[in-house]
Write an enzyme that holds these catalytic residues in place. Structure first.
Site, short mmCIF file in Angstrom:
data_model
loop_
_atom_site.label_atom_id
_atom_site.label_comp_id
_atom_site.label_asym_id
_atom_site.label_seq_id
_atom_site.Cartn_x
_atom_site.Cartn_y
_atom_site.Cartn_z
N ASN A 283 -20.99 13.24 2.03
CA ASN A 283 -20.74 12.54 3.29
C ASN A 283 -19.50 11.65 3.22
O ASN A 283 -19.25 10.88 4.13
CB ASN A 283 -21.97 11.69 3.65
CG ASN A 283 -21.74 10.85 4.88
OD1 ASN A 283 -21.47 11.37 5.96
ND2 ASN A 283 -21.78 9.53 4.72
N SER B 96 -15.97 17.38 10.45
CA SER B 96 -15.59 16.68 11.67
C SER B 96 -15.06 17.68 12.68
O SER B 96 -14.43 18.69 12.30
CB SER B 96 -14.51 15.64 11.38
OG SER B 96 -13.93 15.14 12.58
N TYR C 18 -6.28 14.40 7.89
CA TYR C 18 -7.74 14.39 8.04
C TYR C 18 -8.21 15.70 8.66
O TYR C 18 -9.17 16.33 8.17
CB TYR C 18 -8.14 13.21 8.91
CG TYR C 18 -9.62 13.09 9.20
CD1 TYR C 18 -10.50 12.60 8.24
CD2 TYR C 18 -10.14 13.44 10.44
CE1 TYR C 18 -11.85 12.47 8.50
CE2 TYR C 18 -11.49 13.32 10.72
CZ TYR C 18 -12.34 12.83 9.75
OH TYR C 18 -13.68 12.70 10.02
N ALA C 19 -7.53 16.13 9.72
CA ALA C 19 -7.91 17.38 10.39
C ALA C 19 -7.78 18.57 9.45
O ALA C 19 -8.66 19.44 9.40
CB ALA C 19 -7.05 17.58 11.63
N ALA C 20 -6.69 18.62 8.70
CA ALA C 20 -6.48 19.73 7.77
C ALA C 20 -7.53 19.73 6.67
O ALA C 20 -8.06 20.78 6.28
CB ALA C 20 -5.08 19.65 7.17
N LYS D 109 -10.60 18.44 6.77
CA LYS D 109 -11.93 18.79 7.28
C LYS D 109 -12.01 20.28 7.61
O LYS D 109 -13.06 20.91 7.44
CB LYS D 109 -12.26 17.94 8.50
CG LYS D 109 -12.53 16.47 8.16
CD LYS D 109 -13.69 16.28 7.21
CE LYS D 109 -14.08 14.82 7.07
NZ LYS D 109 -15.21 14.61 6.12
#
Length: 264
Positions: A95, A147, A161-163, A165
């Site tokens: 997490n 996410s 962060y997007a990459a 996740k």
């Protein structure tokens, strides 16, 4: 239903940055309520201790320790400590995560590297040290918390962060196929816009500290017109941890109030 009696859950990232119910804290408490023995870790021991106190106050069994999930030696130590305390690991919840703003031009390389470490490498290390235990035990369930940023651009410039996740979700799918013959299931829970104790920190990063306006904007983005919370994430994690999901592996449960469906 969703009975975890006799199971041991290792929850990486069981604390919260403030008093309240983040994804990890709600997950740890919910698993204890469903009968699991819970071993929790957090980067900050005081945050983990607050979760421990909540579980103990309800009369359940738990242990916690500090752990930096980006450090292989610390993850290995946490896994060993869980085994020493409870003798097995049936459920692993990765997490740990952190969002930092920026695109490729303005983001410092060190920030990019740190985002990959905390959002992707942490899950890799948890799996690396727990999967052999689950193989010996004859099965287990791993739940990685991703996410919706890994599925869609949801209004925040957070390219690393997007990459990370997105990578976490494909890491989970690939590893699920590899370990399906071992009766080890790997899945992702994919939260959307959530109202957790992290909200003030996010407002500082993305809305110049306007927490009230940030909350209102996020609520308006969701088709259900409200953000979710840590318990929404925790209940999805619980399903994937329990035997009722025994034929579910290599996939994602999106917990987002319809956000992804509305942004195709």
């Amino acid at each position: 239903m969703l009975d975890l009696n006799g199971k041991v859950a290792l929850v990486m990232g069981c604390g919260a940055v403030a008093r309240g119910w983040g994804n990890g804290r709600a997950t740890a408490v919910l698993m204890a309520r469903q009968g699991a023995s819970v071993f929790g870790t957090d980067l900050h021991l005081d945050h983990a201790n607050e979760t421990r106190d909540l579980i103990v106050a309800e009369g359940f069994e738990t242990e916690v320790m500090a752990c930096d999930s980006t450090r292989a030696d610390q993850v290995e130590k946490a896994v060993q400590a869980c085994m020493a305390r409870f003798g097995r690991i049936d459920i692993l919840v990765n997490n740990v995560g952190l969002s930092q703003p920026g695109g490729p031009i303005d983001m410092d390389e060190a920030v990019w590297d740190a985002q990959m470490q905390v959002n992707l490498k942490g899950a890799f290390l948890g799996c690396k040290h727990v999967l052999p235990i689950m193989q010996r035990q004859g099965g287990g369930s791993v739940i990685n918390v991703a996410s919706v940023a890994g599925l869609r651009y949801v209004g925040k410039p957070q390219v690393a962060y997007a990459a990370a996740k997105a990578g976490l979700m494909h890491f989970t799918r690939t590893t699920a196929v590899i370990h399906a013959p071992d009766n080890i299931r790997l899945n992702c829970v994919v939260p959307g816009l959530m109202h957790t104790p992290l909200i003030e920190g996010l407002a500082a990063k993305y809305a110049k500290g306007d927490t009230e306006g940030f909350i209102a904007h996020r609520n308006s983005q969701v088709p259900m017109k409200r953000m979710g919370d840590g318990w929404d994430t925790a209940h999805a994690v619980l399903f994937l941890a329990a035997d009722e999901s025994r034929y579910v592996t290599g996939t994602e449960i999106v917990v987002d109030g319809g956000l992804v469906a509305a942004t195709r």
